[in-house]
Motif scaffolding. Sequence first.
Motif, short mmCIF file in Angstrom:
data_model
loop_
_atom_site.label_atom_id
_atom_site.label_comp_id
_atom_site.label_asym_id
_atom_site.label_seq_id
_atom_site.Cartn_x
_atom_site.Cartn_y
_atom_site.Cartn_z
N LYS A 157 15.32 -15.93 29.12
CA LYS A 157 14.88 -14.28 29.16
C LYS A 157 14.11 -13.82 30.15
N ALA A 158 14.77 -13.72 31.25
CA ALA A 158 13.91 -13.12 32.51
C ALA A 158 13.92 -11.67 32.51
N ALA A 159 14.46 -10.96 31.61
CA ALA A 159 14.39 -9.64 31.58
C ALA A 159 12.84 -9.14 31.52
N ALA A 160 12.75 -8.19 32.03
CA ALA A 160 11.31 -7.36 31.84
C ALA A 160 11.65 -6.28 31.05
N VAL A 161 11.05 -6.36 29.53
CA VAL A 161 11.46 -5.60 28.66
C VAL A 161 10.31 -4.47 28.53
N ALA A 162 10.91 -3.35 28.43
CA ALA A 162 9.78 -2.35 28.00
C ALA A 162 9.28 -2.42 26.61
N ASP A 163 8.07 -2.59 26.64
CA ASP A 163 7.30 -2.78 25.14
C ASP A 163 7.34 -1.32 24.49
N TYR A 164 7.31 -0.23 24.92
CA TYR A 164 7.29 0.94 24.26
C TYR A 164 8.21 1.79 24.49
N ARG A 165 8.68 2.76 23.60
CA ARG A 165 9.51 3.89 24.05
C ARG A 165 8.99 5.25 23.67
N PRO A 166 9.37 6.25 23.97
CA PRO A 166 9.00 7.60 23.55
C PRO A 166 9.42 7.67 21.88
N ALA A 167 8.56 8.12 21.20
CA ALA A 167 8.89 8.37 19.77
C ALA A 167 10.35 9.14 19.54
N LYS A 168 10.34 10.06 20.22
CA LYS A 168 11.56 10.83 20.44
C LYS A 168 11.90 11.18 21.72
N ALA A 169 13.28 10.94 22.07
CA ALA A 169 13.61 11.33 23.55
C ALA A 169 14.15 12.72 23.24
N THR A 170 13.74 13.75 23.96
CA THR A 170 14.24 15.06 24.06
C THR A 170 15.54 15.02 24.49
N PRO A 171 16.54 15.95 23.90
CA PRO A 171 17.93 16.17 24.55
C PRO A 171 17.97 17.06 25.75
N GLN A 172 16.97 17.92 26.01
CA GLN A 172 16.91 18.74 27.47
C GLN A 172 15.74 18.29 28.06
N LYS A 173 15.95 18.32 29.44
CA LYS A 173 15.02 17.87 30.32
C LYS A 173 13.57 18.85 30.11
N ILE A 174 12.40 17.92 29.86
CA ILE A 174 11.16 18.58 29.86
C ILE A 174 10.68 19.29 30.93
N LYS A 175 10.32 20.53 30.63
CA LYS A 175 10.05 21.43 31.68
C LYS A 175 8.44 21.32 31.94
N LYS A 176 8.12 21.30 33.04
CA LYS A 176 6.66 21.17 33.41
C LYS A 176 6.02 22.55 33.23
#
Length: 403
Positions: A273-292
């Motif tokens: 297992k050489a992959a670099a795995v992301a340990d955390y993810r956003p609780a909820k990915a938003t369907p639209q681009k987040i505007k700043k």
Amino acid sequence: MLKGKKIVLGVTGGIAAYKAVDLTSRLKKAGADVCVVMTEHAQEFVRPLTFKEISGHKVATSMWAGNAEFSVEHIALAKWADLYLVAPATANIIAKMAHGIADDLLSTTLLAMKGPVILCPAMNTDMLENQATVANLTALRHRGVTVMPPAEGMLACDTVGGGRLPEPRDIVSFVDCFLGENGGDLAGLKIMVTAGETQEPVDPVRFIGNRSSGKMGYAIAKAAASRGADVLLIAGSVNLHDPFGVKIIKTVTTEEMLDACLKNYDKMDVVIKAAAVADYRPAKATPQKIKKGDEALSLSLVKTPDILAELGAKKKDQILIGFAAETENLIENAKKKIGKKNLDMIVANDITAEGAGFNADTNVVRFIFPDGKVLPLEKMDKADVAERLLDIMIADLRAYRKK
Ligand code: CTP
């Protein structure tokens, strides 16, 4: 598998003959000893001198040249060779081989060759699809000749289709895998390798990920395939050429990588297992681009599954090897991961060391075992780290498991 192998490279008269120069150089760099035989037509495209300089051997061009490196050259070359590779192989040489015609040095050496032969056909699509060529290739395959499928793309005759000579890099991998399957020390082993980063979407354009080029995992997959293993590569996001002779499943998120690993785990003898795995993810990915906006933005993160720990918990007879990317307390942290994830070995990687790092072609690692033994390696190419890892896996780990 190419180290020390004696290869006769037959070059016939197609426009792709120029690619055989790069091929010779790559075979040499991989450790093979290469003698080039050219037909008269091939010499119209590339001069023998070019091949002589690169191969370090006189180029065999004629039955009657009188300056041969070997006496009774056609027989001696065929006896010398561990493998006869013809690249590019024109429709003409394929037809001659199929009918046992020996009217020049190249076709005569081929007729005298008792060992393995690989043909890399390269020609116009219509010539490739002509029933005569198809029948000749079929007859040769039935006689045990190996045919590397031609690539598709733009041809010299300004048409697009099948019949291109594959890239030299791919021909070298093909030969490497061929030699591996025919006697590699990992033949018969099923090995799953993970590589690259997983990415967790924040919105349709952003993600959380790790820095990883995937080079280390890809080098392991390539080396294992060339040593005869049946290799499944579960790749995260990488920007690398697919290694030849390896099955690949492409994944994006940690969940997808976990799913692919679990589906194939039971069949495997070894998992690396050489992959670099992301340990955390956003609780909820938003369907639209987040505007700043003007305010600070907080992301709520949840833990992703630990793939390796899950594999460790489900382990039966598999050999399980993990990686540890550390910036401090390398040995101590890596040792903890061996126990926590039920590993047979961990490759500890101080990512701050000179010559290590994510995008580097080299790496500085230590192999650490469950009994605490630490084997440090000097800085070396990732391809060499891969070979050493497989050496240890096949020798030491089997012995460990028997205890
Ligand atoms: N790994 C995994 N799944 C995760 C995290 C890591 O399968 N969610 C695997 C990696 O592929 C690697 C090993 O576990 O083989 C160690 O990864 P590393 O990032 O060094 O450590 P973590 O376990 O994530 O711990 P930490 O980030 O706290 O160092």
